[in-house]
Design an enzyme around this catalytic site. Structure first.
Site, PDB file in Angstrom:
ATOM      1  N   ARG A  55      55.497  55.986  38.800  1.00 17.82           N
ATOM      2  CA  ARG A  55      55.481  54.897  37.799  1.00 17.82           C
ATOM      3  C   ARG A  55      56.724  54.023  37.932  1.00 17.82           C
ATOM      4  O   ARG A  55      56.722  52.847  37.600  1.00 17.82           O
ATOM      5  CB  ARG A  55      55.327  55.454  36.382  1.00 17.82           C
ATOM      6  N   TYR A 108      46.005  29.900  32.267  1.00 22.61           N
ATOM      7  CA  TYR A 108      44.901  30.865  32.428  1.00 22.61           C
ATOM      8  C   TYR A 108      44.574  31.468  31.051  1.00 22.61           C
ATOM      9  O   TYR A 108      45.473  31.745  30.251  1.00 22.61           O
ATOM     10  CB  TYR A 108      45.332  31.942  33.425  1.00 22.61           C
ATOM     11  N   ASP A 180      53.922  30.401  37.137  1.00 30.28           N
ATOM     12  CA  ASP A 180      52.799  31.175  37.672  1.00 30.28           C
ATOM     13  C   ASP A 180      52.317  30.424  38.910  1.00 30.28           C
ATOM     14  O   ASP A 180      51.725  29.340  38.804  1.00 30.28           O
ATOM     15  CB  ASP A 180      51.699  31.290  36.605  1.00 30.28           C
ATOM     16  N   LYS A 205      44.292  37.398  43.630  1.00 29.40           N
ATOM     17  CA  LYS A 205      43.634  36.186  44.097  1.00 29.40           C
ATOM     18  C   LYS A 205      43.949  35.910  45.576  1.00 29.40           C
ATOM     19  O   LYS A 205      43.650  36.737  46.411  1.00 29.40           O
ATOM     20  CB  LYS A 205      44.033  35.031  43.181  1.00 29.40           C
TER      21      LYS A 205
HETATM   22  N1  PLP Z   1      47.398  33.749  36.381  1.00 34.01           N
HETATM   23  C1  PLP Z   1      46.415  32.949  36.839  1.00 34.01           C
HETATM   24  C2  PLP Z   1      46.727  31.530  37.176  1.00 34.01           C
HETATM   25  C3  PLP Z   1      45.116  33.451  36.984  1.00 34.01           C
HETATM   26  O1  PLP Z   1      44.142  32.642  37.439  1.00 34.01           O
HETATM   27  C4  PLP Z   1      44.860  34.802  36.650  1.00 34.01           C
HETATM   28  C5  PLP Z   1      43.493  35.358  36.759  1.00 34.01           C
HETATM   29  O2  PLP Z   1      42.548  34.673  37.061  1.00 34.01           O
HETATM   30  C6  PLP Z   1      45.913  35.583  36.168  1.00 34.01           C
HETATM   31  C7  PLP Z   1      47.171  35.040  36.061  1.00 34.01           C
HETATM   32  C8  PLP Z   1      45.686  37.022  35.807  1.00 34.01           C
HETATM   33  O3  PLP Z   1      45.560  37.785  36.951  1.00 34.01           O
HETATM   34  P1  PLP Z   1      44.786  39.205  37.008  1.00 34.01           P
HETATM   35  O4  PLP Z   1      43.337  38.914  36.871  1.00 34.01           O
HETATM   36  O5  PLP Z   1      45.192  39.768  38.322  1.00 34.01           O
HETATM   37  O6  PLP Z   1      45.310  40.001  35.849  1.00 34.01           O
END
Ligand code: PLP
Length: 394
Positions: A55, A108, A180, A205
């Site tokens: 962990r 998101y 992000d 992604k």
């Molecule tokens: N940030 C963005 C821009 C995203 O598009 C996503 C998910 O689609 C996330 C964060 C969250 O990622 P996860 O699905 O791996 O938790």
């Protein structure tokens, strides 16, 4: 009497070898043995490198984090069990009750929910502002503003944030800039070089790229900030699975090639869609008709992205017909896969909004987002011709 080698449950490890594997071995161990308490002290006190308990860190997580660090031009990043884990660790590891954070108003969906619903429950104030306008962020600043969270390209309308303006604002006011970088990836945008303090990825992604792992990454420029994020992620159990890290490392090996192909397919698809009868509008940052075209050209250094959004005439029946006719294209709410995927804001990411609220954001029933994959470009365009024709026929 059997000897100890026969009876020991735990064998002594890997066989000796002068040669080394050329692929990172998968290490599924939850615990790591030290020789003595002194050695354990040395590890915990940072005088020696080693692992103790998965962990807190394990070899596959380190290897993956270091690969992404190299792309982002930083050291010390960590991987988390999901992209949302990375967002949560970045925000909750650095903010305390009484602090204020400003987020982009088209983050998101789950990041938005964290801002609107969860952080306030812990006494963290939040505001949302339009990231294409740094002045809107400036207006939202309060005396207790500690951080700003932005995505460079928004989902699903693909608006491009005023990153230079926001970075300047954050630097002037001593506010942490958290970026992000999931959509843009380090190929198109290097946040640390542009003033970011913390960078986040949903590794799920484009970086991993095969829709078979769920992982996140977070790195901070200041090691003291990184330590807070790391401690929060370990305490709250955001551990990334070794197998997921191993798969993501494998995916990352082809990231450059995949990104190159996906964005050239995306530009071709955007241009193709724009020429089809029945398509009301196409959104792609590198097209001259995109509202942030100029900014995309300078900010993304000639790179694009693999996402294209478009709108067709008609309501839900037309949308159903389009999804049905898009043969071989997964109608699924993800992005960055080797295969093209199609998603529909009204029935997925923005389903909680009223139809009027969605219309105001430009997301009618005919609005789709495409995450463009690596297929043959002409074949892909043909599938979308067929899909748009099916929608128009309704
Ligand atoms: N940030 C963005 C821009 C995203 O598009 C996503 C998910 O689609 C996330 C964060 C969250 O990622 P996860 O699905 O791996 O938790």
């Amino acid at each position: 009497m059997r000897n100890s080698k026969e009876t020991l449950i735990r064998p002594v490890g890997m066989p000796d070898s002068l040669s080394r594997p050329i692929v990172t071995p998968l290490s599924t161990a939850v615990a790591f043995a030290s020789s003595t308490p002194d050695e354990l002290d040395a590890q915990y006190e940072g005088r020696a490198q080693g692992y103790t308990y998965a962990r807190e860190g394990h070899p596959n997580a380190t290897v993956l984090a270091q690969r992404i660090d190299a792309l982002e031009g930083i050291t010390g990043g960590i991987v988390t069990g999901s992209g949302m884990g990375a967002v949560t660790a970045a925000l909750m590891g650095t903010l305390s009750a009484g602090d204020h954070i400003i987020g982009g108003d088209q983050l998101y969906g789950r990041s938005l929910r964290l801002m609107k619903e969860d952080l306030p429950r812990f006494g963290i104030e939040t505001s949302l502002a339009d990231p294409t306008d740094a002045a809107a962020f400036e207006k939202a600043i309060k005396a207790n503003t500690k951080a700003v969270l932005v995505e460079v390209v928004s989902n699903p309308t693909l608006r491009v944030a005023d990153m230079d303006g926001i970075a300047r604002l954050c630097a002037d006011r001593g506010i942490l800039l958290i970026v992000d970088n999931t959509f843009t990836t380090p190929r198109a945008y290097k946040p640390f070089a542009q003033g970011a303090d913390i960078v986040i990825h949903s590794v799920t992604k484009l970086l991993a790229g095969h829709s078979d792992v769920t992982l996140g990454y977070v790195a901070a420029k200041d090691p003291a900030v990184q330590k807070k994020i790391y401690d929060f992620s370990v305490t709250t159990g955001m551990t990334a699975s070794p197998f997921d890290c191993w798969l993501a490392e494998r995916g990352l090996a082809t990231f450059d090639l995949r990104f190159e192909r996906a964005q050239s397919n995306a530009l071709a698809l955007a241009d193709h869609l724009a020429g089809l009868d029945g398509v009301k509008r196409v959104l792609y940052p590198n097209r001259a008709d995109h509202p942030d075209h100029q900014r995309a050209a300078t900010l993304l250094g000639g790179q694009g992205c693999n996402m294209v959004s478009f709108e067709v005439e008609g309501g839900r029946a037309a949308a159903n017909a389009l999804a049905r006719a898009a043969e071989g294209i997964a109608f699924a709410p993800t992005l960055g896969d080797v295969g093209t995927t199609l998603s529909h804001a009204a029935s997925s990411s923005h389903r909680a909004l009223t139809p009027d609220a969605r219309e105001a954001l430009g997301m009618s029933e005919g609005f789709f987002r495409v995450s463009v994959g690596l297929e043959d470009s002409a074949a892909l365009n043909q599938v979308f011709t067929q899909a748009v024709q099916a929608a128009t026929a309704v």
